[in-house]
Each structure stands twice: as structure tokens, then as C-alpha cells.
Motif scaffolding. Structure first.
Motif, PDB file in Angstrom:
ATOM      1  N   ILE A   1       0.837  -1.265  -0.002  1.00 28.44           N
ATOM      2  CA  ILE A   1       0.079   0.142   0.000  1.00 28.44           C
ATOM      3  C   ILE A   1       0.771   1.096  -0.086  1.00 28.44           C
ATOM      4  CG2 ILE A   1      -1.917   1.157   1.054  1.00 28.44           C
ATOM      5  CD1 ILE A   1      -2.495  -1.248   2.560  1.00 28.44           C
TER       6      ILE A   1
ATOM      7  N   ASP B   1      -3.629   6.828  -0.912  1.00 32.47           N
ATOM      8  CA  ASP B   1      -4.483   5.886  -1.048  1.00 32.47           C
ATOM      9  C   ASP B   1      -5.177   6.074   0.252  1.00 32.47           C
ATOM     10  OD1 ASP B   1      -6.084   3.573  -1.853  1.00 32.47           O
ATOM     11  OD2 ASP B   1      -4.337   2.298  -2.155  1.00 32.47           O
TER      12      ASP B   1
ATOM     13  N   ILE C   1      -7.801   2.967   2.411  1.00 27.26           N
ATOM     14  CA  ILE C   1      -8.176   1.601   2.571  1.00 27.26           C
ATOM     15  C   ILE C   1      -9.599   1.399   3.247  1.00 27.26           C
ATOM     16  CG2 ILE C   1      -5.620   0.659   2.504  1.00 27.26           C
ATOM     17  CD1 ILE C   1      -5.740   0.528   5.691  1.00 27.26           C
TER      18      ILE C   1
ATOM     19  N   SER D   1      -7.201  -2.130  -0.501  1.00 24.32           N
ATOM     20  CA  SER D   1      -7.054  -0.860  -1.183  1.00 24.32           C
ATOM     21  C   SER D   1      -7.964  -0.177  -2.024  1.00 24.32           C
ATOM     22  CB  SER D   1      -5.685  -0.749  -2.172  1.00 24.32           C
ATOM     23  OG  SER D   1      -5.519   0.038  -2.913  1.00 24.32           O
TER      24      SER D   1
END
Length: 155
Positions: free
Chosen positions: A79, A83, A85, A107
Motif C-alpha cells: 500500500i 490511497d 483502505i 486498497s
């Protein structure tokens, strides 16, 4: 599923799901999220689950709560920032004094599972400093949440 509020299909079996944005500081010198942060994400999901079954509220009243007996993580994909999650949590097994929590991290940019983990949680009486049976009220709350469809808690 590209919408940030749409739960990916791999998390459908998880009744409790949270969203966590990846912070720049979560990454290490190798340019991906450091492995220790995955356990923090699991912890955030666990606390959210415990809020949903009112375990933390009951712990304040009774002195009985859950402690981590063991934990593990299996990593599949790195990851990276930026981003966000999704972290799903569920309880897959209960015994007299403990239960197994399972976690899955997906993700939002990849829509793929990045890690799965689990923790053996042991019920503990902090006043008497010993393990105890899972209280009936908690057992019922867990059974209730585990029978409902997935939900998404935005964090």
C-alpha cells in the motif's frame, strides 16, 4: 467499484467495515506502508467493532474486556500514499473465554486485498487480573452483528 463509499465484493462477509486514509508518515524507506501500520489498521477496525457491540462501554462498567492473545498478518500487495483502505472485521469463532477476529484490508485505488490478519482475543477481568468467560450480553451482541449484512463506518 470506484466510488469511495462502495464496499468491494471481498468485504461483503465482514459486518463491520471502516475506511482509513493512508498518511504519508505510514510509509517507510522502501516507499510503501510499513508492516507495523497494518496492525494499527487492524486495531482501528477492532475498536470500531467493539464500539458496535458496546464492549468498551461494558468494560467501563464491569472491568471485563478483551485483550490480544495472539495476532498475525499475511501481506499480499504493498500500500502506498496516496490511497485509502477499507478494513473489514468479523468474529469467526467463539469459545468459552476467547474469540477469533479476522481482518481484511482492501486498497481503494487497486480494489484488491492487500493483507489479511487475525487476532485471538481473550476476555479478561481487569479487577481480578484473570481471564473470564465471554459475558452473555457480549456473546448475544456478537451473534447479532455477525448475522447482519456488511456496513460501512466512515472514519
Amino acid at each position: 467499484m470506484n466510488e469511495s463509499n462502495s464496499v468491494p465484493s471481498q468485504l461483503v462477509p465482514y459486518p463491520s467495515i471502516i475506511q482509513i486514509p493512508i498518511a504519508w508518515g505510514d510509509m517507510d524507506a522502501f516507499g510503501h506502508v510499513n508492516n507495523v501500520n497494518f496492525f494499527r489498521y487492524f486495531e482501528s477496525a477492532r475498536v470500531n467493532y467493539f464500539d458496535e457491540v458496546q464492549l468498551l462501554e461494558q468494560m467501563k462498567l464491569t472491568g471485563i474486556g478483551a485483550v490480544v492473545g495472539s495476532t498475525d498478518c499475511r501481506y499480499f500487495l504493498p500500500i502506498k500514499y496516496p490511497d485509502s483502505i477499507w478494513v473489514g472485521s468479523r468474529i469467526s469463532k467463539m469459545s468459552t473465554t476467547s474469540f477469533i477476529m479476522e481482518y481484511e484490508i482492501v486498497s481503494q485505488t487497486k480494489i484488491k486485498t492487500c493483507a489479511k490478519g487475525s487476532a485471538k482475543m481473550v476476555m479478561f477481568d481487569f479487577n481480578k487480573n484473570r481471564k473470564v468467560s465471554i459475558p452473555e450480553k457480549l456473546r448475544n451482541a456478537i451473534e447479532q452483528i455477525e448475522s447482519k449484512p456488511s456496513c460501512l463506518a466512515n472514519r
